[in-house]
Enzyme design. Structure first.
Site, PDB file in Angstrom:
ATOM      1  N   ASP A 289      -3.840   6.642   6.485  1.00 10.69           N
ATOM      2  CA  ASP A 289      -4.169   5.772   5.193  1.00 10.69           C
ATOM      3  C   ASP A 289      -3.008   4.444   5.463  1.00 10.69           C
ATOM      4  OD1 ASP A 289      -4.395   5.485   2.417  1.00 10.69           O
ATOM      5  OD2 ASP A 289      -2.603   6.643   1.852  1.00 10.69           O
TER       6      ASP A 289
ATOM      7  N   ILE B 189      13.186   3.941  -6.402  1.00 12.00           N
ATOM      8  CA  ILE B 189      12.629   2.559  -5.793  1.00 12.00           C
ATOM      9  C   ILE B 189      11.394   2.447  -6.325  1.00 12.00           C
ATOM     10  CG2 ILE B 189      11.768   1.489  -3.676  1.00 12.00           C
ATOM     11  CD1 ILE B 189      14.130   2.952  -2.049  1.00 12.00           C
TER      12      ILE B 189
ATOM     13  N   GLY C 161       4.394   6.236  -6.132  1.00 13.02           N
ATOM     14  CA  GLY C 161       2.965   6.132  -5.780  1.00 13.02           C
ATOM     15  C   GLY C 161       2.337   7.423  -6.054  1.00 13.02           C
ATOM     16  N   GLY C 162       0.995   7.521  -5.548  1.00 14.75           N
ATOM     17  CA  GLY C 162       0.101   8.639  -5.926  1.00 14.75           C
ATOM     18  C   GLY C 162       0.760  10.101  -5.514  1.00 14.75           C
ATOM     19  N   MET C 163       1.473   9.932  -4.487  1.00 18.83           N
ATOM     20  CA  MET C 163       2.044  11.381  -3.687  1.00 18.83           C
ATOM     21  C   MET C 163       3.383  11.765  -4.257  1.00 18.83           C
ATOM     22  SD  MET C 163      -0.418  12.137  -1.512  1.00 18.83           S
ATOM     23  CE  MET C 163      -1.896  11.163  -0.971  1.00 18.83           C
TER      24      MET C 163
ATOM     25  N   LYS D 111      11.690  10.432  -0.051  1.00 20.94           N
ATOM     26  CA  LYS D 111      10.243  10.465  -0.790  1.00 20.94           C
ATOM     27  C   LYS D 111      10.145  12.134  -1.142  1.00 20.94           C
ATOM     28  CE  LYS D 111       5.511   9.129  -0.624  1.00 20.94           C
ATOM     29  NZ  LYS D 111       4.753   8.338  -0.286  1.00 20.94           N
TER      30      LYS D 111
HETATM   31  N1  LIG Z   1      11.703   4.114   3.511  1.00 15.08           N
HETATM   32  C1  LIG Z   1      11.676   3.091   2.662  1.00 15.08           C
HETATM   33  N2  LIG Z   1      12.603   2.213   2.238  1.00 15.08           N
HETATM   34  C2  LIG Z   1      12.461   1.462   0.987  1.00 15.08           C
HETATM   35  N3  LIG Z   1      11.405   1.423   0.195  1.00 15.08           N
HETATM   36  C3  LIG Z   1      10.465   2.342   0.740  1.00 15.08           C
HETATM   37  C4  LIG Z   1      10.388   3.160   1.622  1.00 15.08           C
HETATM   38  N4  LIG Z   1       9.229   3.884   1.604  1.00 15.08           N
HETATM   39  C5  LIG Z   1       8.618   3.374   0.635  1.00 15.08           C
HETATM   40  N5  LIG Z   1       9.067   2.434  -0.133  1.00 15.08           N
HETATM   41  C6  LIG Z   1       8.761   1.998  -1.395  1.00 15.08           C
HETATM   42  O1  LIG Z   1       8.683   2.745  -2.370  1.00 15.08           O
HETATM   43  C7  LIG Z   1       7.427   2.350  -3.246  1.00 15.08           C
HETATM   44  C8  LIG Z   1       6.877   3.912  -3.620  1.00 15.08           C
HETATM   45  O2  LIG Z   1       6.134   4.200  -2.251  1.00 15.08           O
HETATM   46  P1  LIG Z   1       5.141   5.416  -2.141  1.00 15.08           P
HETATM   47  O3  LIG Z   1       4.815   5.599  -0.863  1.00 15.08           O
HETATM   48  O4  LIG Z   1       5.716   6.500  -2.783  1.00 15.08           O
HETATM   49  O5  LIG Z   1       3.899   4.579  -3.021  1.00 15.08           O
HETATM   50  P2  LIG Z   1       2.776   3.860  -2.345  1.00 15.08           P
HETATM   51  O6  LIG Z   1       2.535   3.712  -1.076  1.00 15.08           O
HETATM   52  O7  LIG Z   1       2.738   2.613  -3.247  1.00 15.08           O
HETATM   53  O8  LIG Z   1       1.474   4.596  -3.018  1.00 15.08           O
HETATM   54  P3  LIG Z   1       0.746   5.921  -2.344  1.00 15.08           P
HETATM   55  O9  LIG Z   1       1.953   6.910  -2.032  1.00 15.08           O
HETATM   56  O10 LIG Z   1      -0.160   6.438  -3.517  1.00 15.08           O
HETATM   57  O11 LIG Z   1       0.136   5.514  -0.970  1.00 15.08           O
HETATM   58  C9  LIG Z   1       6.675   1.358  -2.564  1.00 15.08           C
HETATM   59  O12 LIG Z   1       7.232   0.178  -3.258  1.00 15.08           O
HETATM   60  C10 LIG Z   1       7.169   1.433  -1.216  1.00 15.08           C
HETATM   61  O13 LIG Z   1       7.245  -0.026  -0.658  1.00 15.08           O
END
Ligand SMILES: Nc1ncnc2c1ncn2[C@@H]1O[C@H](COP(=O)(O)OP(=O)(O)OP(=O)(O)O)[C@@H](O)[C@H]1O
Length: 483
Positions: free
Chosen positions: A136, A19, A22-24, A42
């Site tokens: 965050d 999908i 992100g940073g983590m 994740k």
């Molecule tokens: N439960 C979920 N269902 C669908 N998409 C998701 C879900 N959780 C996160 N995402 C999507 O997955 C992508 C990556 O999310 P992630 O949390 O890894 O990164 P981020 O929030 O953009 O950055 P960071 O982790 O650095 O804060 C984003 O587009 C987010 O909207």
């Protein structure tokens, strides 16, 4: 990071498409082979995993996050490790993050911004009540589903990298530091007030199209610590003074000067939102919603009728707030004090409940089902798309919080109703995942809850006026109840 496509985690979660990153870590679509439920997984990067002070802490935080069951919080389903790589399993959300939305739209109309911010506040309020701080909050962690329900995601993940590390890590700093509270910058973060500061930054961005402070990482750090934000009305003149007062109060440098809680912020925001769009019972019931005679509707007032017709000229430098921040803070404090006074006095309780009273209003312990005697008075009809019920429950909970903040509901009753709503939201979410809706049962519970509240109204435990009572009136169930 190794390519995880098609991986099977702990013999249970089959990964599909990526999908996003992100940073983590990375977020993948997946399927829980045990339940058949679609999920989001994740996977934390090995680097982040190494930065973790202790894996037990990650598991502990995730277990805490899993306790938050609320329509505006993503449901955490499981946590585990795959070949040494920690992962967490969540409900799979449709839609996209507010960050993606903002990148395309620039900014929002007043009512829509308040509606989104109110949902974020409701989700944070539930988390804080459960003892969990997000740390965050930012547009990338606020997900707007295809049904328009906002979900707070990524609870408890932020602690994995220390704030200091995040401030210096190239590539992660700008997005996150824009929402970082002064106390987090100096290493004293991690309290609910820090989430409120970030909520203020998000609200500012929804209204103005950019966060309160922009610049390089060192500039951001300095501004968060020392610079007062420019009033939102300098960027758009249609921002109501009370809303501006709330945003600026959330952005107070001193955590103690911010609103007392997310629920207090929600109460102020509720005043700017349309009467909830889904107050009508989400069944397509033949019974039309009951509108209060002479009651205001969305857009009827100049205050609410604020279509966002693109950028406006900034008002003059000399513009002043009509209601200063202090006044807004006083209003917030008064609301909170009102609630605690109510709790002390036991008002507006009308004495002990009669023996035939409904389960919620009368019993000490919350129950999952309403008493059957009066439920039978309501004729259940099939639930519609469960997403509709999700949104209805979110509106219900917001109305409840707003009513509580006004002191118009017995605190004990409010707590029980909130528990019922979160329980129903959890059931719906689980049913949806399994692909087999227990629609009739959920609908019966919702109808029972509405019926119980009408009963509580008659007993004086719920004021006849206020956001929740209006919500109930408009549920379309009041005339069923009266019959
Ligand atoms: N439960 C979920 N269902 C669908 N998409 C998701 C879900 N959780 C996160 N995402 C999507 O997955 C992508 C990556 O999310 P992630 O949390 O890894 O990164 P981020 O929030 O953009 O950055 P960071 O982790 O650095 O804060 C984003 O587009 C987010 O909207």
């Amino acid at each position: 990071m190794p390519d995880m496509a098609s991986s099977l985690l702990v013999g249970r979660y089959q990964l599909g498409e990526l999908i996003g990153r992100g940073g983590m870590g990375e977020v993948w679509q997946g399927r829980d082979l045990r339940s058949g439920r679609p999920v989001a997984v994740k996977m934390l990067t090995p680097q982040v995993a190494q930065m973790m002070e202790a894996r037990e802490r990650f598991a502990r935080e995730m277990r805490a996050a899993a306790r938050i069951v609320h329509p505006n919080v993503v449901t955490v389903l499981d946590v585990g490790e795959h070949e040494g790589q920690p992962f967490l399993v969540m409900e799979l959300l449709s839609g996209r993050s507010l960050a993606a939305d903002l990148a395309e739209r620039g900014r929002y109309g007043i009512v829509e911004a308040c509606h989104l911010l109110g949902q974020a506040a409701a989700g944070l309020d539930a988390a804080h009540r459960a003892g969990v701080v997000h740390r965050d909050v930012k547009p990338a962690n606020l997900h707007r589903t295809g049904q328009g329900v906002l979900k707070v995601v990524d609870f408890g993940v932020a602690h994995l990298a220390t704030e200091a590390a995040r401030l210096t890590a190239v590539g992660t700093v700008v997005g996150t530091a824009a929402y970082l509270s002064p106390e987090q910058i100096v290493g004293h973060g991690g309290q609910p007030a820090s989430d409120l500061y970030a909520l203020g930054c998000v609200g500012y961005e929804l209204l103005c199209g950019h966060p309160p402070f922009v610049g390089s990482a060192p500039q951001l750090v300095y501004k968060h610590l020392h610079e007062p934000p420019v009033s939102p009305s300098r960027y758009r003149e249609d921002v109501p003074a009370e809303l501006e007062g709330l945003i600026l109060a959330l952005l107070a440098k001193d955590p103690a000067a911010r609103p007392a809680g997310a629920g207090a912020a929600l109460q102020i925001l509720s005043a700017f939102t349309q009467p909830p769009a889904r107050t009508a019972w989400p069944t397509g019931s033949p019974v039309p919603p009951v509108l209060r005679p002479g009651g205001a509707r969305a857009g009827d007032t100049a205050l609410l009728n604020t279509p966002d017709s693109g950028p406006r000229q900034a008002p003059s430098e000399g513009r002043r707030l009509v209601v200063p921040v202090a006044a807004a803070l006083t209003a917030i404090t008064a609301a909170v004090v009102g609630v605690s006074l109510l709790a002390n006095s036991g008002q507006p309780s009308a004495g002990p409940a009669p023996s035939g009273m409904s389960s919620i209003a009368a019993s000490e312990e919350p129950t999952t089902t309403p008493s059957t005697a009066t439920s039978a008075m309501l004729t259940p009809s099939p639930l519609p798309a469960q997403s509709g019920a999700d949104g209805w429950l979110a509106d219900f909970d917001r109305a409840l919080l707003a009513q509580q903040a006004q002191g118009g509901i017995d605190p004990d009753l409010a707590r029980k109703v909130h528990e019922q709503i979160t329980k129903m939201a959890g059931n719906l979410s689980e049913d949806k995942g399994r692909g087999k809706g227990k629609g009739n049962q959920a609908q019966k519970q919702m109808r029972g809850l509405v019926r119980d509240l009408f009963e509580a109204q008659r007993q004086g435990k719920l004021a006849a006026d206020g956001p929740l009572s209006t919500f109930l009136d408009r549920s379309g169930l009041s005339d069923e109840h009266d019959n």
